[in-house]
Design an enzyme around this catalytic site. Structure first.
Site, PDB file in Angstrom:
ATOM      1  N   GLU A 116      23.896 127.234  78.812  1.00  0.00           N
ATOM      2  CA  GLU A 116      24.436 127.419  76.683  1.00  0.00           C
ATOM      3  C   GLU A 116      23.772 126.523  76.151  1.00  0.00           C
ATOM      4  O   GLU A 116      23.817 126.488  74.694  1.00  0.00           O
ATOM      5  CB  GLU A 116      26.003 126.687  76.802  1.00  0.00           C
ATOM      6  CG  GLU A 116      26.819 127.689  77.886  1.00  0.00           C
ATOM      7  CD  GLU A 116      26.246 129.051  77.856  1.00  0.00           C
ATOM      8  OE1 GLU A 116      26.024 129.406  76.308  1.00  0.00           O
ATOM      9  OE2 GLU A 116      27.312 129.550  77.763  1.00  0.00           O
ATOM     10  N   HIS A 139      31.334 122.046  75.229  1.00  0.00           N
ATOM     11  CA  HIS A 139      32.519 123.128  75.375  1.00  0.00           C
ATOM     12  C   HIS A 139      32.875 123.305  77.232  1.00  0.00           C
ATOM     13  O   HIS A 139      32.537 122.374  77.949  1.00  0.00           O
ATOM     14  CB  HIS A 139      30.984 124.056  76.084  1.00  0.00           C
ATOM     15  CG  HIS A 139      31.476 125.910  76.788  1.00  0.00           C
ATOM     16  ND1 HIS A 139      32.290 126.506  76.340  1.00  0.00           N
ATOM     17  CD2 HIS A 139      30.893 126.111  77.641  1.00  0.00           C
ATOM     18  CE1 HIS A 139      32.669 127.562  76.780  1.00  0.00           C
ATOM     19  NE2 HIS A 139      32.084 127.386  77.876  1.00  0.00           N
ATOM     20  N   HIS A 141      36.071 124.851  78.992  1.00  0.00           N
ATOM     21  CA  HIS A 141      37.414 126.518  79.252  1.00  0.00           C
ATOM     22  C   HIS A 141      39.124 125.586  79.581  1.00  0.00           C
ATOM     23  O   HIS A 141      39.445 125.676  80.590  1.00  0.00           O
ATOM     24  CB  HIS A 141      36.649 126.904  80.333  1.00  0.00           C
ATOM     25  CG  HIS A 141      35.831 127.986  80.607  1.00  0.00           C
ATOM     26  ND1 HIS A 141      35.235 128.002  82.079  1.00  0.00           N
ATOM     27  CD2 HIS A 141      34.810 127.560  79.405  1.00  0.00           C
ATOM     28  CE1 HIS A 141      33.755 128.648  82.024  1.00  0.00           C
ATOM     29  NE2 HIS A 141      33.685 128.260  80.832  1.00  0.00           N
ATOM     30  N   GLU A 169      50.733 115.965  64.753  1.00  0.00           N
ATOM     31  CA  GLU A 169      49.611 115.589  64.633  1.00  0.00           C
ATOM     32  C   GLU A 169      47.986 116.399  64.041  1.00  0.00           C
ATOM     33  O   GLU A 169      47.090 116.319  63.527  1.00  0.00           O
ATOM     34  CB  GLU A 169      49.338 114.640  65.569  1.00  0.00           C
ATOM     35  CG  GLU A 169      49.641 114.245  65.847  1.00  0.00           C
ATOM     36  CD  GLU A 169      49.062 112.601  65.006  1.00  0.00           C
ATOM     37  OE1 GLU A 169      48.033 111.849  65.689  1.00  0.00           O
ATOM     38  OE2 GLU A 169      50.112 112.019  64.470  1.00  0.00           O
ATOM     39  N   HIS A 210      36.737 133.052  76.482  1.00  0.00           N
ATOM     40  CA  HIS A 210      35.762 132.390  77.291  1.00  0.00           C
ATOM     41  C   HIS A 210      36.206 130.523  77.464  1.00  0.00           C
ATOM     42  O   HIS A 210      36.483 129.922  78.374  1.00  0.00           O
ATOM     43  CB  HIS A 210      34.230 132.386  76.603  1.00  0.00           C
ATOM     44  CG  HIS A 210      33.228 131.663  78.314  1.00  0.00           C
ATOM     45  ND1 HIS A 210      31.945 132.279  77.660  1.00  0.00           N
ATOM     46  CD2 HIS A 210      33.236 130.869  77.952  1.00  0.00           C
ATOM     47  CE1 HIS A 210      32.088 130.891  78.460  1.00  0.00           C
ATOM     48  NE2 HIS A 210      32.499 130.523  78.448  1.00  0.00           N
TER      49      HIS A 210
HETATM   50  O1  2HA Z   1      27.870 127.050  82.170  1.00  0.00           O
HETATM   51  O2  2HA Z   1      30.717 127.584  80.647  1.00  0.00           O
HETATM   52  O3  2HA Z   1      29.453 129.439  79.630  1.00  0.00           O
HETATM   53  C1  2HA Z   1      28.924 127.377  82.587  1.00  0.00           C
HETATM   54  C2  2HA Z   1      29.552 127.804  81.665  1.00  0.00           C
HETATM   55  C3  2HA Z   1      29.280 128.957  80.896  1.00  0.00           C
HETATM   56 ZN    ZN Z   2      31.955 128.696  79.495  1.00  0.00          ZN
END
Ligand code: 2HA
Ligand code: ZN
Length: 287
Positions: A116, A139, A141, A169, A210
């Site tokens: 990424e 980033h 999840h 908040e 995602h």
């Molecule tokens: O690198 O989260 O979006 C693993 C991820 C890809």
């Molecule tokens: Zn990811």
């Protein structure tokens, strides 16, 4: 030269990835972080004249030429960063051509930066254009944020409004709201460009079905942004599908934002919508 394993930026990467793993946000190789380093600080730990290898990035990041970043590795697990930083992390410098990364440390097993990287570096460029002090792009999840993607409209005004309603908040922590992208193929320059476009306006961007991107001046600020969205999403997921008896009204959100002096997305508040909801609550209570 000081031992790089004692560098604050290596320690922070280890602590943050460990926290994210233990919160259940970054299973397997999920998630990635890039952190722009101060050149003078990095020079205390690294010989900046010694390039271990060069790796093409596949896109042009010329505005970042000469900048240093510590970046999580592709295929690497957040679970393992702290116990083996030199394999799971790398320090890269963007070369003068803008399309090559010079590896100065790390990826010790022959690895490379996260797939990424386009979204990260393009987001750094976008954030730096509006906030010269931005340093971190993250980033992840996060579970409830992702769950919410399946049951809530992926509209940035509605998504932000719902999050703001979930914890007092929220509007203070992310008054700029949350940008939302539809599902897109990850790891591409196209999703990188779309993320960066949103990053000119938002420090938080949802990648539909995602995960989420956050950007900030410090690791704590960036982590805290994602953590606050995830908390609000958790409250939403715990309460959705049940009769809603109470909410934080738009006039109260406005009162909060004004009391804390934050510059909030006024167009994301809708008095009529707030009143309609309040009316519905009253009906629910009577029913
Ligand atoms: O690198 O989260 O979006 C693993 C991820 C890809
Ligand atoms: Zn990811």
């Amino acid at each position: 030269m000081k031992d790089i394993l004692t560098a604050p930026f290596v320690r922070e990467m280890g602590e943050t990835t460990a926290n994210m793993y233990r919160l259940g946000w970054d299973e397997r190789n999920g998630g990635n972080i890039s952190y722009m380093l101060d050149k003078d600080e990095a020079a205390e730990y690294l010989d900046l004249g010694r390039v271990l290898r060069t790796i093409p990035t596949g896109f042009d990041a010329a505005p970042l030429a000469g900048r240093l970043f510590i970046v999580t590795g592709t295929g690497k697990y957040f679970k393992n960063v702290q116990k083996d930083p030199e394999t799971n992390l790398g320090v890269i410098r963007i070369a003068q051509d803008g399309t090559t990364a010079e590896l100065l440390w790390g990826y010790a097993d022959g690895g490379r930066f996260t797939s990424e990287l386009p979204a990260h570096l393009m987001s750094h460029m976008a954030r730096l254009s509006v906030d010269p002090e931005n340093r971190v792009v993250m980033h992840s999840h996060p579970t409830h944020t992702l769950a919410m993607n399946y049951v809530h409209e992926l509209d940035e005004r509605k998504f932000t409004h719902t999050l703001w309603e979930m914890c007092t908040e929220c509007i203070v922590v992310f008054p700029d709201g949350v940008g939302v992208l539809p599902w897109m193929l990850c790891g591409t320059n196209a999703i990188g460009q779309a993320t960066a476009e949103k990053m000119k306006e938002y420090r938080l961007v949802i990648w539909g079905m995602h995960g989420i991107y956050g950007a900030g001046r410090t690791m704590d600020e960036t982590f805290g942004l994602i953590e606050t969205v995830e908390k609000a999403a958790q409250i939403y997921m715990l309460t959705c599908g049940r009769p809603r008896l109470n909410t934080i009204r738009d006039d109260q959100l406005r009162e909060l934002a004004e009391a804390f002096g934050v510059d909030y997305r006024r167009d994301f508040l809708d008095p009529e919508r707030g009143q309609a909801k309040a009316g519905q609550q009253a009906a629910n209570q009577q029913g």
